[in-house]
Motif scaffolding. Sequence first.
Motif, PDB file in Angstrom:
ATOM      1  N   SER A 128      -1.080 -25.213  56.110  1.00  6.78           N
ATOM      2  CA  SER A 128       0.339 -25.522  56.252  1.00  6.78           C
ATOM      3  C   SER A 128       1.168 -24.873  55.147  1.00  6.78           C
ATOM      4  CB  SER A 128       0.550 -27.041  56.251  1.00  6.78           C
ATOM      5  OG  SER A 128      -0.058 -27.631  57.385  1.00  6.78           O
ATOM      6  N   GLU A 175       4.174 -22.472  55.677  1.00  7.23           N
ATOM      7  CA  GLU A 175       5.483 -22.712  55.065  1.00  7.23           C
ATOM      8  C   GLU A 175       5.989 -21.460  54.348  1.00  7.23           C
ATOM      9  OE1 GLU A 175       7.981 -25.641  52.036  1.00  7.23           O
ATOM     10  OE2 GLU A 175       5.797 -25.794  52.085  1.00  7.23           O
ATOM     11  N   PRO A 181       3.536 -30.215  49.815  1.00 10.13           N
ATOM     12  CA  PRO A 181       4.065 -31.579  49.806  1.00 10.13           C
ATOM     13  C   PRO A 181       4.696 -31.922  48.459  1.00 10.13           C
ATOM     14  CG  PRO A 181       1.852 -31.534  50.713  1.00 10.13           C
ATOM     15  CD  PRO A 181       2.098 -30.176  50.138  1.00 10.13           C
ATOM     16  N   SER A 182       5.912 -32.447  48.480  1.00  9.04           N
ATOM     17  CA  SER A 182       6.692 -32.916  47.311  1.00  9.04           C
ATOM     18  C   SER A 182       7.296 -31.790  46.482  1.00  9.04           C
ATOM     19  CB  SER A 182       5.865 -33.838  46.397  1.00  9.04           C
ATOM     20  OG  SER A 182       5.026 -33.104  45.515  1.00  9.04           O
ATOM     21  N   ASN A 213      10.360 -31.298  49.437  1.00  8.58           N
ATOM     22  CA  ASN A 213       9.526 -31.580  50.599  1.00  8.58           C
ATOM     23  C   ASN A 213       9.024 -33.020  50.570  1.00  8.58           C
ATOM     24  OD1 ASN A 213       9.859 -28.958  51.417  1.00  8.58           O
ATOM     25  ND2 ASN A 213       7.793 -28.277  50.862  1.00  8.58           N
ATOM     26  N   ILE A 214       8.697 -33.516  51.734  1.00  9.14           N
ATOM     27  CA  ILE A 214       8.185 -34.874  51.852  1.00  9.14           C
ATOM     28  C   ILE A 214       6.892 -35.023  51.042  1.00  9.14           C
ATOM     29  CG2 ILE A 214       6.812 -34.414  53.943  1.00  9.14           C
ATOM     30  CD1 ILE A 214       7.747 -37.209  54.925  1.00  9.14           C
ATOM     31  N   ASN A 260       0.992 -36.011  52.603  1.00 12.33           N
ATOM     32  CA  ASN A 260       0.219 -34.882  53.125  1.00 12.33           C
ATOM     33  C   ASN A 260       0.187 -34.828  54.645  1.00 12.33           C
ATOM     34  OD1 ASN A 260      -0.270 -34.334  50.458  1.00 12.33           O
ATOM     35  ND2 ASN A 260      -2.486 -34.665  50.533  1.00 12.33           N
ATOM     36  N   LYS A 268       2.229 -36.270  56.936  1.00 14.18           N
ATOM     37  CA  LYS A 268       3.543 -35.986  57.533  1.00 14.18           C
ATOM     38  C   LYS A 268       3.962 -34.541  57.271  1.00 14.18           C
ATOM     39  CE  LYS A 268       5.225 -40.758  57.374  1.00 14.18           C
ATOM     40  NZ  LYS A 268       6.238 -41.696  56.820  1.00 14.18           N
ATOM     41  N   TYR A 269       3.634 -34.032  56.096  1.00 17.34           N
ATOM     42  CA  TYR A 269       3.943 -32.632  55.776  1.00 17.34           C
ATOM     43  C   TYR A 269       3.233 -31.707  56.752  1.00 17.34           C
ATOM     44  CZ  TYR A 269       3.547 -28.140  53.330  1.00 17.34           C
ATOM     45  OH  TYR A 269       3.546 -26.795  53.009  1.00 17.34           O
ATOM     46  N   ILE A 272       4.969 -29.121  59.542  1.00 18.29           N
ATOM     47  CA  ILE A 272       4.766 -27.673  59.423  1.00 18.29           C
ATOM     48  C   ILE A 272       4.071 -27.134  60.665  1.00 18.29           C
ATOM     49  CG2 ILE A 272       3.584 -25.842  58.150  1.00 18.29           C
ATOM     50  CD1 ILE A 272       5.962 -26.867  56.616  1.00 18.29           C
ATOM     51  N   VAL A 295      10.039 -27.368  58.345  1.00 15.72           N
ATOM     52  CA  VAL A 295       9.781 -27.753  56.953  1.00 15.72           C
ATOM     53  C   VAL A 295      10.420 -29.127  56.711  1.00 15.72           C
ATOM     54  CG1 VAL A 295      10.061 -27.152  54.525  1.00 15.72           C
ATOM     55  CG2 VAL A 295       9.795 -25.339  56.235  1.00 15.72           C
ATOM     56  N   TYR A 328      12.010 -31.391  54.610  1.00 14.58           N
ATOM     57  CA  TYR A 328      12.606 -31.527  53.287  1.00 14.58           C
ATOM     58  C   TYR A 328      13.899 -32.331  53.333  1.00 14.58           C
ATOM     59  CZ  TYR A 328      15.784 -27.709  54.651  1.00 14.58           C
ATOM     60  OH  TYR A 328      16.721 -26.941  55.291  1.00 14.58           O
TER      61      TYR A 328
END
Length: 377
Positions: free
Chosen positions: A35, A39, A263-264, A276-277, A280, A282-283, A287, A292, A294
Amino acid sequence: MAGIYLHIPFCRKACTYCNFHFSTSMKTKERVLASISKEIELQKGYLEGATVSSIYFGGGTPSVLSTNEINDIIQQIKRFHKVKTDAEITLEANPDDLDQAYLKTLKQDTSINRLSIGIQSFAEADLRLMNRSHSAKQALSCLQNAKAIGFDNISIDLIYGTPGLSTNVWKENLNTIFELNIPHISCYALTVEENTALAYKISNNEIPELEDSHTEKHFNLLTAAMLQHGYEHYEISNFALPGMYAKHNTAYWKNRIYLGLGPSAHSFNNFSRQWNIANNVKYVKAIEGGKVPYTQEFLSETDRFNEAIMTGLRTMWGIDLAELGNKFDEKFRLHLQTEARLLIQKGHLEKKDGSLRITTEAKILADSVMSQLFYCE
């Protein structure tokens, strides 16, 4: 010039003090890395064609990655961005991952040219208190091995102010750095973050509360020792031998644009900030669906002014007053002039070479000094 930050959200153990986003389960590692690669493509336009001068693998613990995984990510970045041939490419690492075999493959088979190693302490008692995954012996041996294998651009993290850390042991930590001639040091005061094991243990009287006087004493010893051994205190928490500043982090402090992936991870383009969220699963789902995940915040002129104050005063270069005057309305310049005058009188700020800087004596008060200069609507 721009930077790219990659958040690798995996750790072998949870440190008691850490509130960064990570998982100790590697079950989603393959999908998260795929992912992140996706991204990179989805975010290819964020930097608007700016040349990438630094790539930073952070986390988490990026040294859980194989060299093939590292190379795949770097090659994907190069597919969608122009990367300087001499770009600084940093890998954050834990000492227990840096055995001789891994160090050799990093040196020979990847373009990683800088290591940022989470030593935190060379004292076994401190490492146990922090629940670090390495031993004091591994902390020392990984540095010796890295230097022997040919890594000469090395940074290490140390933490001070921990309960039970004596003055003598703190001095021994610093002396180990000087003996090994480590070119870059990041030193942080232990802080109690909400929802961490450290906060829980303190609230249950398993660990004594942190003492400001204890932390301040360690900080003063740190700054004096670094100066004595030729290190420049170029940012509140960072020290370097001449010419060995961290290019990636220096770009943060100078408000240059950067793209965060994973992530984050956070991104900044001078006008907005997005993150980013921090999840893991949900990310990955977002993606894989081509989006993305965010949250974005657009920065007002006041936001940008206050950030310029905060980042500038953290560094030895300070705030370039002419540059600030060109970027912001006169009301901000007059506000800074008025508030700075009082702090100069107190000995907390100084004007030098057209810049406004925090004095050496006031660095321990940096957060308070900055807040007094912030503009409030």
